[in-house]
Motif scaffolding. Structure first.
Motif, PDB file in Angstrom:
ATOM      1  N   ALA A 251       0.819  -1.213   0.000  1.00  0.00           N
ATOM      2  CA  ALA A 251       0.000   0.000   0.000  1.00  0.00           C
ATOM      3  C   ALA A 251       0.852   1.261   0.000  1.00  0.00           C
ATOM      4  N   ASP A 252       2.007   1.226   0.709  1.00  0.00           N
ATOM      5  CA  ASP A 252       2.882   2.399   0.803  1.00  0.00           C
ATOM      6  C   ASP A 252       4.214   2.203   0.085  1.00  0.00           C
ATOM      7  N   ASP A 253       4.348   1.074  -0.618  1.00  0.00           N
ATOM      8  CA  ASP A 253       5.595   0.759  -1.321  1.00  0.00           C
ATOM      9  C   ASP A 253       6.797   0.836  -0.370  1.00  0.00           C
ATOM     10  N   MET A 254       6.616   0.276   0.827  1.00  0.00           N
ATOM     11  CA  MET A 254       7.646   0.380   1.857  1.00  0.00           C
ATOM     12  C   MET A 254       8.620  -0.796   1.786  1.00  0.00           C
ATOM     13  N   THR A 255       9.889  -0.483   2.001  1.00  0.00           N
ATOM     14  CA  THR A 255      10.965  -1.488   2.038  1.00  0.00           C
ATOM     15  C   THR A 255      11.766  -1.281   3.323  1.00  0.00           C
ATOM     16  N   PRO A 256      12.592  -2.250   3.725  1.00  0.00           N
ATOM     17  CA  PRO A 256      13.413  -2.058   4.927  1.00  0.00           C
ATOM     18  C   PRO A 256      14.338  -0.845   4.797  1.00  0.00           C
ATOM     19  N   ALA A 257      14.876  -0.614   3.595  1.00  0.00           N
ATOM     20  CA  ALA A 257      15.779   0.517   3.392  1.00  0.00           C
ATOM     21  C   ALA A 257      15.045   1.843   3.566  1.00  0.00           C
ATOM     22  N   ARG A 258      13.864   1.954   2.975  1.00  0.00           N
ATOM     23  CA  ARG A 258      13.083   3.185   3.113  1.00  0.00           C
ATOM     24  C   ARG A 258      12.665   3.397   4.564  1.00  0.00           C
ATOM     25  N   ALA A 259      12.285   2.305   5.235  1.00  0.00           N
ATOM     26  CA  ALA A 259      11.895   2.399   6.644  1.00  0.00           C
ATOM     27  C   ALA A 259      13.061   2.893   7.491  1.00  0.00           C
ATOM     28  N   SER A 260      14.273   2.467   7.152  1.00  0.00           N
ATOM     29  CA  SER A 260      15.458   2.899   7.894  1.00  0.00           C
ATOM     30  C   SER A 260      15.727   4.392   7.698  1.00  0.00           C
ATOM     31  N   ILE A 261      15.514   4.882   6.472  1.00  0.00           N
ATOM     32  CA  ILE A 261      15.692   6.312   6.193  1.00  0.00           C
ATOM     33  C   ILE A 261      14.679   7.127   6.989  1.00  0.00           C
ATOM     34  N   ILE A 262      13.433   6.655   7.009  1.00  0.00           N
ATOM     35  CA  ILE A 262      12.386   7.352   7.763  1.00  0.00           C
ATOM     36  C   ILE A 262      12.712   7.350   9.252  1.00  0.00           C
ATOM     37  N   ARG A 263      13.235   6.224   9.746  1.00  0.00           N
ATOM     38  CA  ARG A 263      13.614   6.137  11.162  1.00  0.00           C
ATOM     39  C   ARG A 263      14.669   7.189  11.485  1.00  0.00           C
ATOM     40  N   GLY A 264      15.646   7.373  10.576  1.00  0.00           N
ATOM     41  CA  GLY A 264      16.682   8.379  10.802  1.00  0.00           C
ATOM     42  C   GLY A 264      16.098   9.784  10.865  1.00  0.00           C
ATOM     43  N   GLN A 265      15.137  10.071   9.996  1.00  0.00           N
ATOM     44  CA  GLN A 265      14.493  11.386  10.003  1.00  0.00           C
ATOM     45  C   GLN A 265      13.691  11.607  11.277  1.00  0.00           C
ATOM     46  N   LEU A 266      13.034  10.548  11.745  1.00  0.00           N
ATOM     47  CA  LEU A 266      12.285  10.638  12.994  1.00  0.00           C
ATOM     48  C   LEU A 266      13.231  10.869  14.175  1.00  0.00           C
ATOM     49  N   LEU A 267      14.339  10.171  14.157  1.00  0.00           N
ATOM     50  CA  LEU A 267      15.322  10.262  15.234  1.00  0.00           C
ATOM     51  C   LEU A 267      15.905  11.672  15.329  1.00  0.00           C
ATOM     52  N   GLU A 268      16.105  12.318  14.185  1.00  0.00           N
ATOM     53  CA  GLU A 268      16.689  13.664  14.145  1.00  0.00           C
ATOM     54  C   GLU A 268      15.638  14.761  14.278  1.00  0.00           C
TER      55      GLU A 268
END
Length: 388
Positions: free
Chosen positions: A51-68
């Motif tokens: 539904a969101d075209d999500m992959t582990p790599a994309r999820a990791s990038i989003i996690r970094g943005q959330l963390l910062e």
């Protein structure tokens, strides 16, 4: 499906759970991010595999943005949107835009947008609390004088009422601010369409020859079973009970199936069975699938083409009209009671079936004339014997 266990990925702080895919077709992964911010452990969903075209790599990038702190969690985004909405000064136009945003897949939005643009333009910059009963009455009178049909006027006023009700329901405006009363024009919904034997033969001939086979089969099913167009749009192979001879109309929250919203079933007569058996059964669950294999939402153009090929009246409604033909033929046969007709038509109230009562009465009158013929014959034979 109960929550599945966490499954780690190769990326730190990213895991997924397996769940049923949106639409119920297969399994997909739902990715989550876990991180700490200001000493607090946060766990949030970041997206679905398909539904969101999500992959582990994309999820990791989003996690970094959330963390910062460069990105908000879904919960934070919803709260920010809610806060912005609650402080916004709403007009009829802005409420309409918000309504469309939240209901972008709703059928009929294009038609409603045209109604809004053409007929509600004078209201668009007004706040809901500024809409008075006098303003609405003036709109109704103006539309009436311009020659608009009662049904058209009702749809326009209903759209305005729906927009205001949406604002109240979603907490965007206060009910206490709204004082407007809507006086809707009365409609004559007792229109019962019928076809002459010649028109019916012409229609069946047009369906047999048309290239619009899907529309043709749906029109035949409406004629032979009385099914509504929306019920046929939602009809799946699993709803056909071949063994017991019934079509199950399953009503649920998304509007699928019976108009009443309840589970209904109608008998599968031989003619309707023949139509269904003529449809090639593919892997698609729907009998009449739409584009891309999903649920069909419109087939008006093809049905109107068949109506034109058959030479039927311009105002004859291809599906609802054939439903009336089905009911009229049953009522005029004299063999079906009004209670039975109500059940066959899946009407919630007997009052909805009363429009066919005069046809039933005509059939009973014809049946009563059998007594006249019988008595006349007996009297005639008696007189002949007496004169000898």
């Amino acid at each position: 499906m109960p929550p599945s266990k966490r499954i780690k990925t190769a990326y730190p702080g990213v895991y997924y759970r397996e769940t049923i895919r949106t639409g119920g077709n297969g399994i997909e992964r739902v990715y989550y991010a876990v991180y700490k911010r200001n000493g607090k452990l946060i766990e949030t969903k970041v997206g679905r595999q398909y539904a969101d075209d999500m992959t582990p790599a994309r999820a990791s990038i989003i996690r970094g943005q959330l963390l910062e702190g460069k990105r908000l969690t879904r919960k934070e985004t919803r709260e920010a949107e809610k806060s912005a909405l609650s402080t916004k000064e709403w007009t009829i136009h802005s409420l309409w835009e918000e309504y469309k945003r939240r209901n972008e897949s709703l059928k009929g939005l294009t038609t409603d947008q045209n109604r809004f643009t053409v007929h509600l333009n004078a209201f668009k910059n007004l706040k809901p609390e500024e809409i008075t009963t006098t303003l609405v009455d003036n709109l109704r009178l103006t539309l009436t004088k311009s020659g608009r049909k009662p049904g058209t006027i009702r749809n326009i006023l209903e759209l305005l009422r729906r927009i205001i009700s949406f604002g109240v329901k979603k907490g965007l405006i206060l009910q206490s601010q709204i004082a407007v009363q809507f006086e809707m024009p009365r409609l004559n919904n007792e229109r019962t369409e019928d076809l002459s034997p010649e028109q019916l033969i012409s229609l069946l001939d047009a369906i047999a020859k048309t290239r619009h086979k899907k529309a043709g089969n749906m029109m035949l099913l409406a004629l032979y079973s009385g099914m509504r167009r929306g019920e046929m749009f939602s009809l799946k192979w699993e709803h056909i009970d071949w063994e017991r001879g019934f079509i199950n109309l399953v009503g649920n929250d998304d509007g699928r199936g019976a108009k009443s919203g309840q589970s209904e079933r109608i008998p599968l007569n031989d003619l309707a069975r023949g139509v269904l058996m003529s449809i090639p059964r593919m892997t698609n669950p729907y009998l009449f699938p739409g584009k891309g294999g999903g649920k069909l939402v419109d087939i008006r153009k093809q049905a109107d083409a068949i109506k034109k090929e058959a030479g039927l009246p311009e105002d004859f409604r291809p599906f609802h009209g054939l439903r009336h033909v089905y009911a009229s033929m049953l009522a005029s046969s004299g063999k079906v009671s009004m209670y039975e007709l109500q059940k066959l038509m899946t009407h919630k109230s007997p009052a909805m079936t009363q429009r066919y009562a005069h046809l039933r009465d005509d059939a009973l009158k014809r049946a009563a004339e059998v007594a006249t013929d019988a008595f006349t014959q007996v009297i005639g034979e008696t007189n002949t014997t007496s004169s000898k």
